[in-house]
Enzyme design. Structure first.
Site, PDB file in Angstrom:
ATOM      1  CB  CYS A   1      -1.010  -0.018   1.140  1.00 34.33           C
ATOM      2  SG  CYS A   1      -0.401  -0.633   2.710  1.00 34.33           S
TER       3      CYS A   1
ATOM      4  CG  HIS B   1      -5.773  -1.436   2.368  1.00 35.69           C
ATOM      5  ND1 HIS B   1      -4.389  -1.378   2.378  1.00 35.69           N
ATOM      6  CD2 HIS B   1      -6.185  -0.289   2.975  1.00 35.69           C
ATOM      7  CE1 HIS B   1      -3.997  -0.266   2.971  1.00 35.69           C
ATOM      8  NE2 HIS B   1      -5.075   0.414   3.342  1.00 35.69           N
TER       9      HIS B   1
ATOM     10  CE  LYS C   1      -8.551  -8.330   9.615  1.00 35.50           C
ATOM     11  NZ  LYS C   1      -7.258  -8.997   9.395  1.00 35.50           N
TER      12      LYS C   1
ATOM     13  NE  ARG D   1       2.748  -9.019   5.517  1.00 37.67           N
ATOM     14  CZ  ARG D   1       1.443  -8.841   5.357  1.00 37.67           C
ATOM     15  NH1 ARG D   1       0.593  -9.643   5.987  1.00 37.67           N
ATOM     16  NH2 ARG D   1       0.989  -7.883   4.581  1.00 37.67           N
TER      17      ARG D   1
ATOM     18  CG  HIS E   1      -4.092  -0.492  -2.112  1.00 36.41           C
ATOM     19  ND1 HIS E   1      -3.036  -1.243  -2.596  1.00 36.41           N
ATOM     20  CD2 HIS E   1      -4.172  -0.760  -0.780  1.00 36.41           C
ATOM     21  CE1 HIS E   1      -2.494  -1.916  -1.595  1.00 36.41           C
ATOM     22  NE2 HIS E   1      -3.167  -1.641  -0.486  1.00 36.41           N
TER      23      HIS E   1
ATOM     24  CG  ASP F   1      -2.116  -5.602  -1.806  1.00 36.51           C
ATOM     25  OD1 ASP F   1      -3.271  -5.565  -1.345  1.00 36.51           O
ATOM     26  OD2 ASP F   1      -1.137  -5.104  -1.221  1.00 36.51           O
TER      27      ASP F   1
ATOM     28  CD  GLN G   1      -0.490  -8.897   0.562  1.00 33.33           C
ATOM     29  OE1 GLN G   1       0.059  -7.834   0.311  1.00 33.33           O
ATOM     30  NE2 GLN G   1      -1.255  -9.067   1.630  1.00 33.33           N
TER      31      GLN G   1
END
Length: 649
Positions: free
Chosen positions: A339, A522, A474, A368, A390, A388, A386
């Site tokens: 992000c 997200h 979330k 991570r 946004h 991912d 991911q």
């Protein structure tokens, strides 16, 4: 409604219901021996409810600890909480437990259960408890943590031991009144050990005290307990089925992926066959994102450390990131999330309200710093990709965008054969304000949007207080697999923090010419491609649907003279994008069929003299069904149709 006088014991309300093993009094769980006060509202807790099972399992953990100290008097007690489907207890012993020890402990537990020992609660003081438990250093440490106000953070299960408020000890009392054993515990417990219907000890393992690698390593015994023998048998059967489906085992057998020691823990490599599955997943979700209005972007794997200070991740998520790298005298970090970089793409030029919602998407590789004890196959890794995305939108657009993302996510799961799910709404923990950023008003508005959209979906919505990210609430999708296990899949997160002036100061030009702050949402549909792949392998027990199968067709010649015919068939099928292999090894035909079955290949095409003469094949399915003499064009069309339709063969 039934009314009783003050001082009545809770059990007196439930003498006709043998399933009740505890009571909820004024919303708090209590022992059935709890005396009722004026104005108390009481509800029975059945043994087969979620709370009832937790109480059953925690009581069984106490019985196990009692048995351990009978057999191993030198054992020091750690903590013994209920966990999902079972319980554990930690012990400090000189020699690790072996399977033979577990069998002896289980036998001793059955004797304690048969005795019908009563669980008696008594209130004590810190000083008295420390004196009484002088031989239990770990219990004394927990009492000290309680005094410092940190007991709930001490370890998973520590609050089960000491809780908040008054300190209590539970005595296991024999029928003649003798105290057989005692333990520091907040309770509640079953009335007696005889109320434990079915249990089994599963395994032992090493575990650091309070989950801290700097502390001493203890021995943890895991067990399970259920409300009936039938429920226990069903659970053990599910465990056997889960072991058969374990994606780590199937990953080796099907040659999909591995975790080389030379690379490091939690860092998978995908072999060619696993690479096929991963590529199909990526191709599918990339196309779906484009269809849903997303623009594909790309960002690097590392960035200057300051970027993650700006986003708030280092202050609030720093333990989950790898240590800094020195690059030209400056600190860089492997990214743990995408992000912050997407924010920079948004901010690369002035944005107009006409561009919103602006949807950015990438396959972002993130890293991570997971502790070694939680790394698990593909479902908990240190390096993963991911899908991912946004979305940047106006506050007015946010509800519609959340609905769009949630609908998108659910359709992805259904396409992969997962169609049994519920939603979980994760909110902040108001008792720990330092772990979250933003005003009460921002949190309330963001939570209201997610809750409204989730409720309107018609799916069950389960609260998850305290489970929010530091920057906003979330909604996550919890999907059930083929054997009823629940997996957290994709998430939609509402972020009012990162676009704010205190962070990235993102703005767009509104219709009136003013600069306004967008809402950032997200979303990850798979969550992690690696984890999703692992879940799919277990859901299908390795027998993936044809469109995902690494090898869609195994061609098997009955004799060597039939191999060229099937090689020609394979070439024709490959021109249509189908994945075909020809087994022209020296193995006998039945072994070739067996090998294809073990590799979970959806279709087999077998050819002999009659098939060559007729321009046909014998068409065999994964479940053992077989059609002989299928014309070649029809056989190819069957495979192509199954792949195109994403049929779950």
């Amino acid at each position: 409604m039934r009314e009783v006088t003050a001082g009545t014991k809770a059990w007196e309300l439930f003498t006709d219901d043998t399933s009740v093993i505890a009571a909820r009094v004024g919303g708090e769980l209590k022992d059935l021996s709890h005396p009722l006060s004026e104005g108390d509202e009481v509800e029975g807790v059945a043994i087969d409810s979620a709370d009832g099972r937790d109480i059953l399992r925690h009581s069984t953990a106490h019985v196990m600890a009692q048995a351990v100290q009978q057999l191993f008097p030198e054992a020091k007690l750690g903590i013994g909480p209920p966990v999902t489907d079972g319980f554990y207890y930690d012990f400090d012993v000189e020699t690790p437990f072996v399977p033979e020890d577990l069998a002896k402990i289980e036998t001793a537990m059955r004797k304690i259960v048969k005795e019908g020992q009563r669980f008696d609660r008594r209130v004590t003081t810190d000083a008295d408890a420390i004196s009484e438990l002088a031989e239990e250093p770990y219990k004394i440490e927990l009492i000290g943590l309680k005094g410092s106000g940190r007991s709930d953070d001490a370890a998973e299960g520590a609050s089960v031991e000491v809780g908040a408020g008054e300190l209590t000890i539970y005595d296991n009392v024999r029928r003649n009144g003798d105290v057989a054993w005692s333990d520091l515990c907040r309770g509640p417990h079953l009335p007696t050990t005889k109320r434990i219907p079915a249990f089994k000890l599963m395994r032992s393992a090493a575990a650091y005290w309070r989950g801290d690698e700097k502390n001493k390593q203890l021995q943890r015994i895991y067990g399970t307990a259920w409300e009936t023998k039938e429920a226990l048998e069903e659970h053990l059967h599910r465990l056997e089925e889960a072991e058969r489906r374990d994606h780590r085992k199937l990953g080796r057998e099907l040659d999909l992926f591995s975790f080389p020691d030379e690379i490091g823990s939690g860092l998978p490599v995908f072999h060619p066959r696993g690479g096929v599955i991963k590529r199909e997943m990526e191709d599918y979700v990339r196309l779906r994102h484009i269809e849903e209005g997303f623009e594909y972007v790309g960002t690097p794997h590392i960035a200057k450390e300051g970027l993650f200070h700006t986003s708030g991740h280092l202050p609030y998520y720093g333990e989950g990131m790898f240590p800094a790298l020195d690059v030209d005298g400056m600190d860089y970090r492997l990214k743990a999330m995408n992000c912050p970089m997407h924010n920079l793409i948004f901010d690369a030029r002035q944005r107009s309200y006409r561009e919103l919602p602006l949807r950015l998407f990438e396959f972002g590789s993130v890293y991570r710093h997971e502790k070694s004890g939680v790394v698990h196959g593909l479902t908990r890794v240190r390096g993963f990709a991911q899908d991912d995305s946004h979305s940047y939108c106006t506050p007015e657009q946010a509800p519609g965008e959340v609905k769009h993302l949630l609908d998108f996510m659910l359709s992805v799961l259904r396409d992969f054969g997962l169609d049994d799910f519920y939603l979980e709404l994760s909110t902040r923990d108001d008792s720990k304000p330092d772990k979250f950023v933003g005003s009460d008003e921002d949190w309330a508005a963001a939570t209201a949007v997610l809750e409204q959209v989730a409720t309107e979906s018609g799916l069950e919505l389960v609260p998850d207080p305290g489970g929010a990210a530091f920057y906003g609430p979330k909604v996550s999708v919890q999907a059930k697999d083929a054997i009823g296990r629940t997996w957290q899949m994709g998430t939609v997160q509402y972020d009012f923090n990162q676009p704010s002036p205190d962070r990235f100061n993102l703005t767009y030009v509104a219709p009136d010419g003013s600069r306004q702050q967008p809402v950032m949402i997200h979303s990850a549909k798979f969550g992690s491609i690696e984890r999703f792949l692992g879940v799919l392998v277990e859901h299908y027990a390795g027998a993936l649907p044809p469109w995902l199968a690494p090898v869609q067709v195994q061609a098997i010649p009955i004799a060597e003279r039939h191999a060229d015919y099937l090689h020609d068939v394979a070439r024709r099928m490959r021109t249509q994008g189908l994945r075909v292999e020809v087994d022209d090894s020296d193995d006998r035909m039945q072994k070739k069929i067996r090998n294809a079955q073990l590799q979970k290949v959806p279709f087999m095409m077998i050819a002999g003299d009659d098939d060559l003469a007729a321009g046909a094949v014998s068409f065999r399915y994964r479940d053992g069904r077989q059609d002989n003499g299928v014309p070649l064009e029809e056989a190819i069309a069957r495979v192509a149709a199954a792949v195109e339709s994403r049929e779950q063969v």
